[in-house]
Design a protein around this motif. Structure first.
Motif, PDB file in Angstrom:
ATOM      1  N   ASP A 331       0.690  -0.525  -0.473  1.00 40.64           N
ATOM      2  CA  ASP A 331       0.083  -0.251   0.112  1.00 40.64           C
ATOM      3  C   ASP A 331       0.565   1.670   0.310  1.00 40.64           C
ATOM      4  OD1 ASP A 331      -2.493   1.500   0.267  1.00 40.64           O
ATOM      5  OD2 ASP A 331      -2.258   1.955   2.978  1.00 40.64           O
ATOM      6  N   LEU A 369      -2.877  15.430  -6.234  1.00 38.48           N
ATOM      7  CA  LEU A 369      -3.050  13.762  -6.592  1.00 38.48           C
ATOM      8  C   LEU A 369      -1.923  13.339  -4.648  1.00 38.48           C
ATOM      9  CD1 LEU A 369      -3.455  11.739  -9.320  1.00 38.48           C
ATOM     10  CD2 LEU A 369      -5.139  12.374  -7.869  1.00 38.48           C
ATOM     11  N   ASP A 381       4.842   9.109  -0.028  1.00 37.51           N
ATOM     12  CA  ASP A 381       4.040   7.981  -1.023  1.00 37.51           C
ATOM     13  C   ASP A 381       4.488   8.249  -2.869  1.00 37.51           C
ATOM     14  OD1 ASP A 381       2.480   6.908   0.912  1.00 37.51           O
ATOM     15  OD2 ASP A 381       1.336   8.807   0.312  1.00 37.51           O
ATOM     16  N   ASP A 385       5.666   5.723  -5.226  1.00 41.86           N
ATOM     17  CA  ASP A 385       4.797   5.259  -6.637  1.00 41.86           C
ATOM     18  C   ASP A 385       5.752   5.521  -7.751  1.00 41.86           C
ATOM     19  OD1 ASP A 385       2.767   4.760  -5.071  1.00 41.86           O
ATOM     20  OD2 ASP A 385       2.067   6.274  -5.583  1.00 41.86           O
ATOM     21  N   ARG A 501      -7.118   2.995  -7.573  1.00 43.82           N
ATOM     22  CA  ARG A 501      -6.065   4.495  -8.432  1.00 43.82           C
ATOM     23  C   ARG A 501      -6.021   4.983  -9.514  1.00 43.82           C
ATOM     24  NH1 ARG A 501      -1.460   2.596  -3.320  1.00 43.82           N
ATOM     25  NH2 ARG A 501      -2.819   2.978  -0.820  1.00 43.82           N
ATOM     26  N   GLU A 503      -7.208   6.737 -10.607  1.00 39.80           N
ATOM     27  CA  GLU A 503      -7.089   8.438 -11.374  1.00 39.80           C
ATOM     28  C   GLU A 503      -5.648   8.814 -10.855  1.00 39.80           C
ATOM     29  OE1 GLU A 503      -8.130  13.231  -9.549  1.00 39.80           O
ATOM     30  OE2 GLU A 503      -8.818  11.028  -8.292  1.00 39.80           O
ATOM     31  N   ARG A 504      -5.244   8.034 -10.146  1.00 37.56           N
ATOM     32  CA  ARG A 504      -3.098   8.004 -10.220  1.00 37.56           C
ATOM     33  C   ARG A 504      -2.631   7.094 -10.866  1.00 37.56           C
ATOM     34  NH1 ARG A 504      -0.875   6.472  -3.913  1.00 37.56           N
ATOM     35  NH2 ARG A 504      -2.900   7.115  -3.196  1.00 37.56           N
ATOM     36  N   ARG A 505      -3.094   6.095 -11.472  1.00 30.56           N
ATOM     37  CA  ARG A 505      -2.579   5.548 -12.374  1.00 30.56           C
ATOM     38  C   ARG A 505      -2.546   6.596 -13.541  1.00 30.56           C
ATOM     39  NH1 ARG A 505      -4.372   3.080 -17.099  1.00 30.56           N
ATOM     40  NH2 ARG A 505      -6.643   2.944 -15.991  1.00 30.56           N
TER      41      ARG A 505
END
Length: 515
Positions: A331, A369, A381, A385, A501, A503-505
């Motif tokens: 996570d 984000l 984070d 990522d 996730r 939107e993050r991608r």
């Protein structure tokens, strides 16, 4: 590292190189410290691994072999004091269910440690639970680390003193070839081998899938928390090699050693003490996060030969091994990398460097984000990522065009770990998968509660890994594809989500389109 039960009943097994004496203990039979290649010493120091040498009589295989040379300073703490380190480290360990069997699935684990530290003996009981619960043959091994395995010094090769690239990667291929040739003697099926690893070990898995010499050596793969894009071409690794030689020369200058020509450099590399070689690598790795943000200096090199192309490109064009793959991350991967472990793009200068290579619109979308960026939590984070999650997504989506893929995210963490702000961070799933919560560190993590749920999640995760190793499929876990992107979330209660996730991608896709 000695076996805890050196007085336990022993058993002998015949291999091509000779007879090895293992041990029966705790429901398993184990052979440890078996050579899978010739010692990479003296004239073989900077060379590809050579076939193992036969031995006479019965070889004692009840104890792990020496660990690869590594440093006890720098970002990562290496082998514990008292553990023998040696260049003669290319050994392999095999465990099987007590009573043996034939045609058993084989699971080969590649340890992590940023290609700088670690060993197959670091957690000597790691595979026992898989063997007992799954009836599989478990294999682990050591490979060359740090400068001796993961700095490309081939540009200093001479006719008299050849130096080859990707030595640690070549070691891993040699270990898998040994498994192919020998595992049937332990009851394993050489045609049913699953290779799996975490962190650098996960990077090794995806890199091996793109390495032609590894093709045909395994049937399935599992990559856990892999920095899948952490390997680079000679335009960068050549500079790192030059900087490394400067650090090494500084360490050796008091003895009068200098490096002015390729011949001088090759001689210095041949004669240097291994402790000096790894400490010079520490100096390089401490420099890299700020000099080249987002990179890791110890890594395989895309040399155009042994590793022909960037693995992410090989996944895109389908030239990788088209084997079933489990892949995923935790996570909050980046939460672990604080203090001395801070090697990711977490500081304002490092983040600015990453942002400088992208378009303004994409930067704005990413910042939205990660509210508060570059504050500590948001930075962790973002960096996690960048290094782990988004490149892993790219591997999954590209490989799904050619072979079955199962994607996961590991979300559960004991309460103390959450209270400390780490959450389900990098490496925590190993405590669940290998059932390590009964050890001192595991019990400490569970002191505020959550230990039982964490262990149960690990049991379910293990069952999936074992089923996958047997058949290449996992009941109740849909395949990943670029349309639905179905992902299993390991938590107190596991669930399947479509494109978590998302939107993050999409924001990352615009932010780093070259990945």
């Amino acid at each position: 590292m000695p076996s805890r039960s050196s007085t336990a009943p022993t058993l002998d097994i015949s291999l091509a190189q000779g007879v090895a004496r293992g041990v029966r203990e705790r429901g398993i039979e184990a052979w440890r410290g078996l050579p899978y290649a010739a010692p990479p010493v003296e004239e073989l120091r900077w060379r590809a691994p050579q076939p193992p040498r036969p031995w006479e009589g019965v070889r004692d295989a009840r104890r792990f072999g020496p660990v690869a040379w590594q440093s006890r300073s720098g970002n990562f703490i290496g082998a514990a004091r008292g553990q023998e380190m040696s260049e003669d480290c290319l050994t392999i360990n095999v465990s099987r269910p007590r009573g043996g069997g034939d045609g058993l699935p084989v699971m080969v684990f590649i340890h992590g440690g940023a290609y700088a530290v670690g060993s197959s003996a670091e957690h000597p009981r790691n595979g026992d639970v898989l063997v007992r619960e799954g009836g599989i043959v478990y294999v682990s091994f050591n490979y060359r680390l740090s400068a001796l395995g993961y700095i490309d010094l081939s540009r200093y090769s001479t006719a008299r003193r050849p130096i080859e690239s990707n030595l640690g990667l070549r070691d891993q291929v040699a270990a898998l070839a040994w498994v192919r040739d020998n595992i049937a003697a332990f009851g394993g099926d050489p045609h049913n081998v699953t290779v799996f690893g975490e962190s650098a070990g996960g990077n090794a898995v995806t890199t091996l899938m793109a390495t032609p010499a590894a093709h045909g050596l395994f049937a399935r793969a599992i990559a856990q928390s892999a920095p899948t894009n952490a390997l680079y071409g000679p335009e960068l690794t050549s500079r790192w090699a030059d900087e490394y030689l400067e650090f090494l020369t500084e360490r050796l200058e008091p003895s009068g050693v200098e490096s002015t020509t390729p011949e001088d450099a090759a001689l210095m590399l041949a004669l240097a003490d291994p402790s000096d070689l790894v400490e010079a690598a520490v100096a390089l790795t401490l420099l890299t996060p700020d000099r080249d943000p987002g990179t890791i200096a110890l890594c395989p090199v895309i040399d155009g030969d042994y590793l022909p192309v960037r693995p992410l490109d090989a996944f895109k064009d389908g030239s990788v091994m088209r084997v079933p793959l489990i892949i995923g991350t935790n996570d909050r991967e980046g939460a672990l990398f604080t203090g001395r472990l801070d090697i990711l793009a977490t500081t304002p200068p490092r983040i600015r460097s990453i942002f400088s290579n992208t378009k303004k619109k994409a930067r704005k979308a990413i910042k939205a984000l990660y509210p508060g960026l570059p504050e500590k939590r948001a930075a962790a984070d973002f960096a996690g990522d960048f290094a782990f999650w988004y490149p892993t997504v790219k591997v999954a989506e590209r490989h799904s065009r050619h072979a079955p893929v199962h994607f996961y995210r590991f979300d559960i963490a004991p309460r103390l770990v959450r209270a400390l702000g780490f959450d389900a961070t990098h490496g925590i799933e190993l405590f669940a998968l290998f059932d390590r919560m009964d050890g001192v560190f595991g019990r400490a993590m569970g002191v505020l509660g959550g230990r039982r749920a964490f262990k149960k999640t690990g049991q379910r995760m293990r069952a999936h890994w074992i089923e996958f190793a047997r058949s290449g499929e996992v009941a109740g876990w849909p395949r990943y594809d670029e349309v639905d992107r179905k992902t299993i979330i390991f938590d107190r209660t596991d669930r399947v989500e479509a494109d978590p996730r998302g939107e993050r991608r999409l924001a990352w896709q615009a932010f780093v389109p070259h990945v």
